[in-house]
Design a protein around this motif. Structure first.
Motif, PDB file in Angstrom:
ATOM      1  N   LEU A  21      -2.006  10.130  -7.136  1.00 39.64           N
ATOM      2  CA  LEU A  21      -2.008   9.083  -8.156  1.00 39.64           C
ATOM      3  C   LEU A  21      -3.377   8.999  -8.814  1.00 39.64           C
ATOM      4  O   LEU A  21      -4.400   8.860  -8.151  1.00 39.64           O
ATOM      5  CB  LEU A  21      -1.671   7.728  -7.512  1.00 39.64           C
ATOM      6  CG  LEU A  21      -1.802   6.521  -8.444  1.00 39.64           C
ATOM      7  CD1 LEU A  21      -0.800   6.589  -9.589  1.00 39.64           C
ATOM      8  CD2 LEU A  21      -1.644   5.223  -7.673  1.00 39.64           C
ATOM      9  N   PHE A  83       3.528   6.459 -13.997  1.00 34.83           N
ATOM     10  CA  PHE A  83       3.806   5.467 -12.962  1.00 34.83           C
ATOM     11  C   PHE A  83       3.210   4.159 -13.494  1.00 34.83           C
ATOM     12  O   PHE A  83       2.166   3.705 -13.046  1.00 34.83           O
ATOM     13  CB  PHE A  83       3.123   5.966 -11.675  1.00 34.83           C
ATOM     14  CG  PHE A  83       3.205   5.044 -10.507  1.00 34.83           C
ATOM     15  CD1 PHE A  83       4.419   4.649  -9.979  1.00 34.83           C
ATOM     16  CD2 PHE A  83       2.039   4.579  -9.900  1.00 34.83           C
ATOM     17  CE1 PHE A  83       4.479   3.807  -8.883  1.00 34.83           C
ATOM     18  CE2 PHE A  83       2.083   3.741  -8.802  1.00 34.83           C
ATOM     19  CZ  PHE A  83       3.317   3.357  -8.298  1.00 34.83           C
ATOM     20  N   TYR A 178      11.148   3.690  -4.069  1.00 40.92           N
ATOM     21  CA  TYR A 178       9.707   3.762  -3.836  1.00 40.92           C
ATOM     22  C   TYR A 178       9.277   2.622  -2.912  1.00 40.92           C
ATOM     23  O   TYR A 178       9.404   1.455  -3.272  1.00 40.92           O
ATOM     24  CB  TYR A 178       9.004   3.627  -5.188  1.00 40.92           C
ATOM     25  CG  TYR A 178       7.575   4.110  -5.258  1.00 40.92           C
ATOM     26  CD1 TYR A 178       6.617   3.690  -4.345  1.00 40.92           C
ATOM     27  CD2 TYR A 178       7.174   4.977  -6.260  1.00 40.92           C
ATOM     28  CE1 TYR A 178       5.313   4.129  -4.432  1.00 40.92           C
ATOM     29  CE2 TYR A 178       5.871   5.416  -6.352  1.00 40.92           C
ATOM     30  CZ  TYR A 178       4.941   4.985  -5.437  1.00 40.92           C
ATOM     31  OH  TYR A 178       3.637   5.406  -5.525  1.00 40.92           O
ATOM     32  N   GLU A 180       6.283   0.793  -1.479  1.00 38.80           N
ATOM     33  CA  GLU A 180       4.883   0.672  -1.922  1.00 38.80           C
ATOM     34  C   GLU A 180       4.142  -0.391  -1.135  1.00 38.80           C
ATOM     35  O   GLU A 180       4.518  -1.562  -1.165  1.00 38.80           O
ATOM     36  CB  GLU A 180       4.898   0.291  -3.416  1.00 38.80           C
ATOM     37  CG  GLU A 180       3.574  -0.127  -3.999  1.00 38.80           C
ATOM     38  CD  GLU A 180       2.636   1.045  -4.172  1.00 38.80           C
ATOM     39  OE1 GLU A 180       2.008   1.457  -3.177  1.00 38.80           O
ATOM     40  OE2 GLU A 180       2.546   1.553  -5.307  1.00 38.80           O
ATOM     41  N   GLY A 182       1.002  -0.801  -1.834  1.00 39.71           N
ATOM     42  CA  GLY A 182      -0.030  -1.211  -2.794  1.00 39.71           C
ATOM     43  C   GLY A 182      -1.268  -0.354  -2.635  1.00 39.71           C
ATOM     44  O   GLY A 182      -1.657  -0.004  -1.515  1.00 39.71           O
ATOM     45  N   SER A 183      -1.879  -0.038  -3.755  1.00 39.85           N
ATOM     46  CA  SER A 183      -3.050   0.833  -3.711  1.00 39.85           C
ATOM     47  C   SER A 183      -4.167   0.173  -2.917  1.00 39.85           C
ATOM     48  O   SER A 183      -4.489  -0.991  -3.129  1.00 39.85           O
ATOM     49  CB  SER A 183      -3.511   1.137  -5.139  1.00 39.85           C
ATOM     50  OG  SER A 183      -4.449   2.161  -5.107  1.00 39.85           O
ATOM     51  N   GLY A 184      -4.725   0.950  -1.997  1.00 37.79           N
ATOM     52  CA  GLY A 184      -5.816   0.436  -1.168  1.00 37.79           C
ATOM     53  C   GLY A 184      -5.357  -0.491  -0.051  1.00 37.79           C
ATOM     54  O   GLY A 184      -6.182  -1.155   0.590  1.00 37.79           O
ATOM     55  N   ALA A 185      -4.065  -0.531   0.218  1.00 31.92           N
ATOM     56  CA  ALA A 185      -3.545  -1.419   1.274  1.00 31.92           C
ATOM     57  C   ALA A 185      -4.234  -1.130   2.602  1.00 31.92           C
ATOM     58  O   ALA A 185      -4.573   0.016   2.909  1.00 31.92           O
ATOM     59  CB  ALA A 185      -2.041  -1.218   1.434  1.00 31.92           C
ATOM     60  N   GLY A 208       4.064   5.152  -0.685  1.00 31.39           N
ATOM     61  CA  GLY A 208       2.657   5.148  -1.099  1.00 31.39           C
ATOM     62  C   GLY A 208       1.964   3.875  -0.678  1.00 31.39           C
ATOM     63  O   GLY A 208       2.598   2.898  -0.273  1.00 31.39           O
ATOM     64  N   GLY A 209       0.644   3.922  -0.798  1.00 33.63           N
ATOM     65  CA  GLY A 209      -0.159   2.749  -0.504  1.00 33.63           C
ATOM     66  C   GLY A 209      -0.800   2.818   0.876  1.00 33.63           C
ATOM     67  O   GLY A 209      -0.104   2.829   1.888  1.00 33.63           O
ATOM     68  N   GLY A 210      -2.110   2.927   0.915  1.00 31.17           N
ATOM     69  CA  GLY A 210      -2.844   2.873   2.180  1.00 31.17           C
ATOM     70  C   GLY A 210      -2.747   4.124   3.034  1.00 31.17           C
ATOM     71  O   GLY A 210      -3.090   4.093   4.211  1.00 31.17           O
ATOM     72  N   ILE A 211      -2.286   5.243   2.453  1.00 36.28           N
ATOM     73  CA  ILE A 211      -2.225   6.492   3.233  1.00 36.28           C
ATOM     74  C   ILE A 211      -3.532   7.255   2.992  1.00 36.28           C
ATOM     75  O   ILE A 211      -3.828   7.646   1.872  1.00 36.28           O
ATOM     76  CB  ILE A 211      -0.974   7.321   2.842  1.00 36.28           C
ATOM     77  CG1 ILE A 211       0.282   6.525   3.206  1.00 36.28           C
ATOM     78  CG2 ILE A 211      -0.997   8.696   3.523  1.00 36.28           C
ATOM     79  CD1 ILE A 211       1.588   7.154   2.785  1.00 36.28           C
ATOM     80  N   VAL A 229       2.642   9.466  -1.806  1.00 33.28           N
ATOM     81  CA  VAL A 229       1.703   9.304  -2.923  1.00 33.28           C
ATOM     82  C   VAL A 229       0.358   8.845  -2.367  1.00 33.28           C
ATOM     83  O   VAL A 229       0.302   7.883  -1.591  1.00 33.28           O
ATOM     84  CB  VAL A 229       2.217   8.250  -3.934  1.00 33.28           C
ATOM     85  CG1 VAL A 229       1.298   8.196  -5.152  1.00 33.28           C
ATOM     86  CG2 VAL A 229       3.645   8.552  -4.345  1.00 33.28           C
ATOM     87  N   VAL A 230      -0.700   9.549  -2.753  1.00 32.09           N
ATOM     88  CA  VAL A 230      -2.045   9.158  -2.321  1.00 32.09           C
ATOM     89  C   VAL A 230      -2.931   9.014  -3.558  1.00 32.09           C
ATOM     90  O   VAL A 230      -2.931   9.892  -4.433  1.00 32.09           O
ATOM     91  CB  VAL A 230      -2.671  10.216  -1.369  1.00 32.09           C
ATOM     92  CG1 VAL A 230      -4.068   9.766  -0.920  1.00 32.09           C
ATOM     93  CG2 VAL A 230      -1.781  10.449  -0.153  1.00 32.09           C
ATOM     94  N   GLY A 231      -3.644   7.908  -3.628  1.00 34.15           N
ATOM     95  CA  GLY A 231      -4.550   7.676  -4.757  1.00 34.15           C
ATOM     96  C   GLY A 231      -5.979   7.489  -4.313  1.00 34.15           C
ATOM     97  O   GLY A 231      -6.829   8.377  -4.437  1.00 34.15           O
ATOM     98  N   THR A 232      -6.235   6.323  -3.703  1.00 33.91           N
ATOM     99  CA  THR A 232      -7.600   5.912  -3.370  1.00 33.91           C
ATOM    100  C   THR A 232      -8.384   6.960  -2.576  1.00 33.91           C
ATOM    101  O   THR A 232      -9.546   7.228  -2.875  1.00 33.91           O
ATOM    102  CB  THR A 232      -7.550   4.592  -2.562  1.00 33.91           C
ATOM    103  OG1 THR A 232      -6.754   3.671  -3.301  1.00 33.91           O
ATOM    104  CG2 THR A 232      -8.923   4.019  -2.340  1.00 33.91           C
TER     105      THR A 232
HETATM  106  C1  1GP Z   1       0.749   4.652  -4.991  1.00 33.07           C
HETATM  107  O1  1GP Z   1      -0.171   2.819  -4.262  1.00 33.07           O
HETATM  108  C2  1GP Z   1      -0.111   4.178  -4.049  1.00 33.07           C
HETATM  109  O2  1GP Z   1       1.973   4.117  -4.642  1.00 33.07           O
HETATM  110  C3  1GP Z   1      -1.469   4.726  -3.955  1.00 33.07           C
HETATM  111  O3  1GP Z   1      -2.049   4.013  -2.924  1.00 33.07           O
HETATM  112  O4  1GP Z   1      -4.389   4.217  -3.583  1.00 33.07           O
HETATM  113  O5  1GP Z   1      -3.750   3.368  -1.326  1.00 33.07           O
HETATM  114  O6  1GP Z   1      -3.443   5.776  -1.897  1.00 33.07           O
HETATM  115  P1  1GP Z   1      -3.500   4.379  -2.389  1.00 33.07           P
END
Ligand code: 1GP
Length: 241
Positions: A21, A83, A178, A180, A182-185, A208-211, A229-232
């Motif tokens: 992400l 997204f 999905y 979720e 939340g990003s940075g969970a 996704g979220g917190g992985i 899904v990985v973002g942070t």
């Molecule tokens: C996308 O929220 C995710 O669904 C991304 O989460 O930023 O915690 O990886 P992270």
């Protein structure tokens, strides 16, 4: 093959997909040369196993989504999926759109309001539209999705509500589900929750979220997620193998 068909066939053959992400708000887009270099550097740090790029964020105050999609398209053949956190992030430049509906939390604006606002732009684009049920799950800390959507996440202590909401999404015709945090969970969606949802529904599950670690990603896959899904962790270079 369409992107959705590809995800469905991955789910059937138990192939695992990794989406990275990218939040447009955190992307440098000043000056073409500098931005291309930023896009190149970003793509270099993501793992070779990456199968999809997701572009979006809870907010995009600077309306950078379109530019970011263009920059990435110039540098990669990976499919780019929108997204979006709101309708202003829908841009025809991407390959597909996760047409999200926030099924948890009872806020009509994110259940159908934003989707109505996006409809004409979507109609006039060539985007592949993928109807996606989006469930916000409590990851132990308040996240931007919770704040912006003004909804309460579903508690992981009440799996039955998560499961029935997912099932309702499937009956409403969503093609993907999905989960979720939340990003940075603080904590990701727990594997036993993923497994229970997976057992109840037949559409592919995205988590996704917190992985932040290879291990957490594999745990989500083992529990039945088709896509993680990985973002942070890639944004701030803290991904832990
Ligand atoms: C996308 O929220 C995710 O669904 C991304 O989460 O930023 O915690 O990886 P992270």
């Amino acid at each position: 093959m369409s992107i959705l068909k590809n995800i469905i066939s991955a789910a059937q053959s138990k192939n695992r997909l990794l989406a990275i992400l990218i939040d447009p708000d955190k992307f440098e887009v000043d000056g073409d040369e500098k931005s291309s270099a930023f896009a190149k550097a970003y793509l270099k740090k993501i793992p070779a196993q990456t199968t999809h790029l997701f572009i979006g964020g809870s907010t995009d105050h600077n309306r950078k989504t379109e530019k970011v999609v263009q920059l990435l398209k110039a540098e990669t053949d990976l499919p780019i999926l929108l997204f979006p956190g709101d309708y202003t992030q829908v841009t025809p430049e991407a390959d597909a759109l996760l047409f999200l509906s926030l099924l948890s939390g009872d806020n009509p604006e994110f259940l159908i309001g934003q989707q109505v606002k996006a409809a004409r732009v979507v109609q006039q684009s060539n985007l592949e539209v993928i109807p996606t049920g989006y469930l916000l799950i409590d990851g132990g800390s308040q996240t931007a999705v919770e704040r912006v959507s003004n909804t309460q996440p579903l508690s992981q202590d009440q799996p039955e509500i998560i499961i029935t909401t997912a099932l309702a999404g499937q009956y409403l015709g969503k093609k993907l589900l999905y989960l979720e945090a939340g990003s940075g969970a603080r904590s990701a969606v727990q594997p036993h929750i993923i497994a229970s949802v997976c057992e109840a529904i037949t559409i592919p599950i995205i988590v996704g979220g917190g992985i932040r670690t290879e291990r957490a990603m594999q745990a989500a896959f083992t529990a039945g997620a088709t896509m993680v899904v990985v973002g942070t962790a890639f944004e701030d270079n803290t991904w832990n193998n």
